[in-house]
Design a protein around this motif. Sequence first.
Motif, mmCIF file in Angstrom:
data_model
loop_
_atom_site.group_PDB
_atom_site.id
_atom_site.type_symbol
_atom_site.label_atom_id
_atom_site.label_comp_id
_atom_site.label_asym_id
_atom_site.label_seq_id
_atom_site.Cartn_x
_atom_site.Cartn_y
_atom_site.Cartn_z
ATOM 1 N N ASN A 43 9.193 -8.269 17.796
ATOM 2 C CA ASN A 43 10.105 -8.880 18.631
ATOM 3 C C ASN A 43 10.942 -7.864 19.345
ATOM 4 O O ASN A 43 11.380 -7.939 20.421
ATOM 5 C CB ASN A 43 10.680 -9.885 18.000
ATOM 6 N N ASN A 94 9.191 -5.723 21.693
ATOM 7 C CA ASN A 94 8.876 -6.482 23.056
ATOM 8 C C ASN A 94 9.884 -7.193 23.784
ATOM 9 O O ASN A 94 9.796 -7.483 25.153
ATOM 10 C CB ASN A 94 7.814 -7.690 22.788
ATOM 11 N N PHE A 98 9.711 -8.085 27.893
ATOM 12 C CA PHE A 98 9.469 -9.747 28.022
ATOM 13 C C PHE A 98 10.484 -10.048 29.066
ATOM 14 O O PHE A 98 10.286 -10.982 29.998
ATOM 15 C CB PHE A 98 10.086 -10.351 26.630
ATOM 16 N N ARG A 118 5.744 -16.915 32.752
ATOM 17 C CA ARG A 118 5.778 -17.227 31.370
ATOM 18 C C ARG A 118 5.384 -18.562 30.828
ATOM 19 O O ARG A 118 5.476 -19.490 31.504
ATOM 20 C CB ARG A 118 7.381 -16.867 30.674
ATOM 21 N N ALA A 163 4.193 -14.613 26.664
ATOM 22 C CA ALA A 163 4.102 -15.800 25.998
ATOM 23 C C ALA A 163 5.204 -15.824 24.937
ATOM 24 O O ALA A 163 5.344 -14.846 24.114
ATOM 25 C CB ALA A 163 2.899 -15.870 25.422
ATOM 26 N N LEU A 220 6.208 -17.420 21.544
ATOM 27 C CA LEU A 220 5.395 -18.073 20.819
ATOM 28 C C LEU A 220 6.097 -18.900 19.611
ATOM 29 O O LEU A 220 7.292 -18.516 19.386
ATOM 30 C CB LEU A 220 4.258 -17.329 19.913
ATOM 31 N N MET A 269 0.128 -12.584 18.457
ATOM 32 C CA MET A 269 0.636 -11.420 19.057
ATOM 33 C C MET A 269 -0.477 -10.447 19.206
ATOM 34 O O MET A 269 -0.674 -9.694 19.950
ATOM 35 C CB MET A 269 1.806 -10.921 18.294
ATOM 36 N N LEU A 292 -3.091 -11.261 21.876
ATOM 37 C CA LEU A 292 -2.624 -11.205 23.129
ATOM 38 C C LEU A 292 -2.265 -9.832 23.494
ATOM 39 O O LEU A 292 -2.086 -9.436 24.745
ATOM 40 C CB LEU A 292 -1.531 -12.110 23.409
ATOM 41 N N LYS A 293 -2.069 -9.033 22.679
ATOM 42 C CA LYS A 293 -1.687 -7.510 23.128
ATOM 43 C C LYS A 293 -2.815 -6.801 23.867
ATOM 44 O O LYS A 293 -2.544 -6.231 24.745
ATOM 45 C CB LYS A 293 -1.666 -6.781 21.452
ATOM 46 N N THR A 310 4.506 -10.619 24.130
ATOM 47 C CA THR A 310 4.777 -11.810 23.165
ATOM 48 C C THR A 310 5.993 -11.668 22.478
ATOM 49 O O THR A 310 6.772 -10.443 22.577
ATOM 50 C CB THR A 310 3.707 -11.819 22.053
ATOM 51 N N TYR A 311 6.560 -12.862 22.176
ATOM 52 C CA TYR A 311 7.747 -12.902 21.464
ATOM 53 C C TYR A 311 7.843 -14.301 20.657
ATOM 54 O O TYR A 311 7.364 -15.143 21.080
ATOM 55 C CB TYR A 311 9.056 -13.173 22.193
ATOM 56 N N GLY A 312 8.148 -14.147 19.185
ATOM 57 C CA GLY A 312 7.811 -15.069 18.398
ATOM 58 C C GLY A 312 9.015 -15.582 17.853
ATOM 59 O O GLY A 312 10.147 -14.971 17.423
#
Length: 206
Positions: A74, A77, A81, A87, A154, A156, A167, A170-171, A177-179
């Motif tokens: 996180n 990214n 992001f 998105r 994305a 998540l 993550m 999708l990399k 990505t961010y979760g």
Amino acid sequence: MYRVIGIIVTLLLIISFLLAAIALLVSRISLNRHVWLAGFFAGILDFFYMPLKYFFYKFSDPRILDKWMVSLKNISNRNSFKKTNKRMIIAPHCMRAMDCPASSKRTGIQCIKCGKCVFSQLKIDAPKYGYDLYIVTGSSFVKHVLKEKNYDAALLIACDYELNKVMMGLKGKKIVTYGIPMLNDGCFNTKVDYDKVIETLKILSS
């Protein structure tokens, strides 16, 4: 000759161990504050994920490793992001109401905003911040989602294990990505801190 090879292999093992140990320490620190070179250390943990997972399984809790890795990713990214345009939010179906009346398609559950669970509000809020919402019942649904539009980011929502898994997946597809971790694990009746969801949407939009 063999002695030289043995020395080289030993040195590589020592260096690998030290890098993995440092990366773990940095990922643990990332839970409480910003860290430098987050992307570099996240890559190291991805590379050594399986042996590290086994180590945590034997001596601790493997969910801890996923939690640390998600935190590190996180941080890595976040700035990238913010620069994205197309998105989506990918959330798990286990957060919906047990008596959810929505139907399912190739791209997941089709929320009808019945008011029985958090998705009714998220279905309203997601477009306000420029996101398409997908409620999926498994990682295979993500493949169908990616065919819908040419997404470049994305957000998540899931348990730490699933966050880290997606993550990593999708990399390779060049999707940032961010979760957001859920408050509890499980196959049904899971929850997320919705205030944190809105806070994250605002942070990533600034």
